[in-house]
Design an enzyme around this catalytic site. Structure first.
Site, PDB file in Angstrom:
ATOM      1  N   HIS A 133       0.813  -1.222   0.000  1.00 61.79           N
ATOM      2  CA  HIS A 133       0.000   0.000   0.000  1.00 61.79           C
ATOM      3  C   HIS A 133       0.846   1.271   0.000  1.00 61.79           C
ATOM      4  O   HIS A 133       0.298   2.367  -0.168  1.00 61.79           O
ATOM      5  CB  HIS A 133      -0.925   0.028   1.218  1.00 61.79           C
ATOM      6  CG  HIS A 133      -0.213   0.159   2.528  1.00 61.79           C
ATOM      7  ND1 HIS A 133       0.499  -0.869   3.102  1.00 61.79           N
ATOM      8  CD2 HIS A 133      -0.110   1.210   3.383  1.00 61.79           C
ATOM      9  CE1 HIS A 133       1.000  -0.474   4.252  1.00 61.79           C
ATOM     10  NE2 HIS A 133       0.658   0.786   4.449  1.00 61.79           N
ATOM     11  N   ASP A 148      -3.537  -2.098  -2.178  1.00 57.32           N
ATOM     12  CA  ASP A 148      -4.655  -1.551  -1.393  1.00 57.32           C
ATOM     13  C   ASP A 148      -5.449  -0.561  -2.237  1.00 57.32           C
ATOM     14  O   ASP A 148      -4.889   0.331  -2.877  1.00 57.32           O
ATOM     15  CB  ASP A 148      -4.095  -0.851  -0.150  1.00 57.32           C
ATOM     16  CG  ASP A 148      -5.161  -0.580   0.896  1.00 57.32           C
ATOM     17  OD1 ASP A 148      -6.318  -0.318   0.526  1.00 57.32           O
ATOM     18  OD2 ASP A 148      -4.832  -0.618   2.099  1.00 57.32           O
ATOM     19  N   LYS A 151      -7.102   1.814  -1.331  1.00 55.93           N
ATOM     20  CA  LYS A 151      -6.966   3.177  -0.805  1.00 55.93           C
ATOM     21  C   LYS A 151      -5.672   3.862  -1.250  1.00 55.93           C
ATOM     22  O   LYS A 151      -5.491   5.054  -1.002  1.00 55.93           O
ATOM     23  CB  LYS A 151      -7.001   3.159   0.738  1.00 55.93           C
ATOM     24  CG  LYS A 151      -8.242   2.552   1.357  1.00 55.93           C
ATOM     25  CD  LYS A 151      -8.300   2.786   2.873  1.00 55.93           C
ATOM     26  CE  LYS A 151      -7.079   2.243   3.599  1.00 55.93           C
ATOM     27  NZ  LYS A 151      -6.915   0.782   3.459  1.00 55.93           N
ATOM     28  N   TYR A 196      -5.986  -2.726   8.811  1.00 57.93           N
ATOM     29  CA  TYR A 196      -5.129  -3.530   9.685  1.00 57.93           C
ATOM     30  C   TYR A 196      -5.973  -4.277  10.706  1.00 57.93           C
ATOM     31  O   TYR A 196      -6.828  -3.693  11.377  1.00 57.93           O
ATOM     32  CB  TYR A 196      -4.110  -2.637  10.398  1.00 57.93           C
ATOM     33  CG  TYR A 196      -3.222  -3.384  11.359  1.00 57.93           C
ATOM     34  CD1 TYR A 196      -2.148  -4.141  10.890  1.00 57.93           C
ATOM     35  CD2 TYR A 196      -3.467  -3.360  12.733  1.00 57.93           C
ATOM     36  CE1 TYR A 196      -1.338  -4.849  11.775  1.00 57.93           C
ATOM     37  CE2 TYR A 196      -2.665  -4.064  13.617  1.00 57.93           C
ATOM     38  CZ  TYR A 196      -1.601  -4.804  13.132  1.00 57.93           C
ATOM     39  OH  TYR A 196      -0.802  -5.512  14.003  1.00 57.93           O
ATOM     40  N   GLU A 233      -5.068 -14.493  11.586  1.00 60.45           N
ATOM     41  CA  GLU A 233      -4.231 -15.142  12.596  1.00 60.45           C
ATOM     42  C   GLU A 233      -4.893 -16.383  13.205  1.00 60.45           C
ATOM     43  O   GLU A 233      -4.293 -17.045  14.050  1.00 60.45           O
ATOM     44  CB  GLU A 233      -3.842 -14.140  13.683  1.00 60.45           C
ATOM     45  CG  GLU A 233      -2.918 -13.052  13.165  1.00 60.45           C
ATOM     46  CD  GLU A 233      -2.369 -12.161  14.266  1.00 60.45           C
ATOM     47  OE1 GLU A 233      -2.854 -12.264  15.415  1.00 60.45           O
ATOM     48  OE2 GLU A 233      -1.466 -11.358  13.973  1.00 60.45           O
TER      49      GLU A 233
END
Length: 357
Positions: free
Chosen positions: A120, A145, A147, A177, A315
């Site tokens: 990004h 990304d 963005k 994130y 995760e």
């Protein structure tokens, strides 16, 4: 000769002698330093190419390592960055950045890897990473990304256009994130990779701030050593202090240049199929067979949907699927689930290396 003429003559002689002495010293220094200069330039060539010993020295805090690292960082200034940003000749990009154009061994040529790279920012860092891991027999999916600035996206597209085995993900996410969008970005790339004409063996995911400390051949030999046909998704049963990540519902916020994940007051239902949730690394090395399984199996799809409003689902998603019963090829036998399958070395705080399997 009058006193004035004598003074002028003496002054000119003095200048001539000084110039002679300076020229002699300069030539002597130049000639004596030429061999070292050549050796110095040869060392420069090595900067940026898997500095295994340098990285090891950095982790243990050797002072000289920081000086060498800074030198290498300053030495490698990719002259083509401005060129990439304005869409220049691809042959110029390949030549200037010294991309490897053929397999370096038969073993590597016969064992292709797939890479997922989510980026990004920091175009220069991305170019360095890509240059370090690039092999013509591998395949690379780049997730940019949504963005990211338009000029950044355009620059990445320009460099991707120069390679047949590098492509940008067909679907891009506004990545937050610790949000579901980060996991979705990887899955988007996986869907593209399984339909690729290149027959790859394993997929490795990276972020834009990663950098390899092992060669392509080292990675392949490590995979073959004891993980052939198995995944590397290190982790443990979800600890109590991590339970909050999957017990309440989380939402992503993306607005006005800000993005983050926040908890709600909604309590989540239990995992589908009464699955035991594991907690591990978001980074992995997965077989192609496992990737195809995650994209098609009903349990994997239902777990993915359930994980949509959890905190940092990447995760727990891969490590949980890797421990499903009834799929023996998915299960990695590990005495120590964090250190037996070494995928990453991470540093969360300056000077405090944390080795995560």
């Amino acid at each position: 000769m009058n006193p004035l003429d004598a003074t002028k003559s003496g002054f000119l002689v003095c200048i001539a002698v000084c110039m002679f002495i300076y020229t002699f010293i300069y030539l002597k220094d130049t000639l004596s330093e030429e061999p070292n200069e050549q050796k110095f330039n040869e060392n420069i060539v090595e900067c940026g190419f898997y500095p295994d010993e340098l990285c090891s020295a950095l982790f243990v805090g050797k002072t000289a390592a920081f000086k060498i690292g800074n030198f290498c960082q300053n030495t490698y200034q990719p002259k083509t960055l401005s060129c990439i940003q304005t869409s220049c000749n691809c042959s110029m990009v390949l030549k200037t950045l010294h991309f490897i154009t053929r397999p370096l061994s038969d073993e590597e040529g016969n064992f292709s890897l797939a890479y997922i790279i989510t980026i990004h920012k920091e175009l220069e860092m991305f170019v360095k990473l890509l240059r370090a891991i690039y092999m013509p027999q591998n395949i690379y999916c780049i997730h940019v990304d949504e963005k990211s600035p338009k000029d950044y996206k355009a620059a990445v597209q320009n460099i991707v256009n120069c390679f047949e085995n590098i492509f940008i993900s067909s679907k891009r996410e506004n990545v937050v994130y610790a949000g579901f969008s980060r996991l979705q970005a990887d899955i988007n790339c996986m869907r593209d990779l399984v339909h690729s004409k290149i027959q790859w063996n394993y997929v490795i995911n990276l972020c834009g701030q990663d950098y390899p400390i092992k060669t392509n051949k080292d990675i392949i030999q490590y995979i073959k050593s004891k993980w052939n046909g198995k995944n590397m998704t290190p982790g443990v049963v979800q600890p109590l202090h991590m339970k909050h990540r999957t017990q309440v519902s989380y939402r992503e916020y993306v607005r006005s240049g800000m993005s983050y994940v926040y908890p709600t007051k909604n309590i989540k239902a239990k995992p589908p199929y009464n699955l035991t949730i594991y907690f591990g690394s978001a980074y992995y090395i997965l077989t192609k067979e496992f990737v195809e399984f995650t994209l098609t199996d009903a349990r994997a799809k239902d777990l993915l949907e359930w994980s949509r409003d959890t905190y940092s689902p990447d995760e727990h998603y891969w490590v949980t699927l890797n421990r499903l019963n009834g799929k023996t090829y998915l299960i990695s036998t590990m005495n120590n689930p964090w250190t037996n399958s070494i995928v990453r070395s991470l540093t969360w705080r300056a000077g405090e290396p944390q080795f995560r399997a």
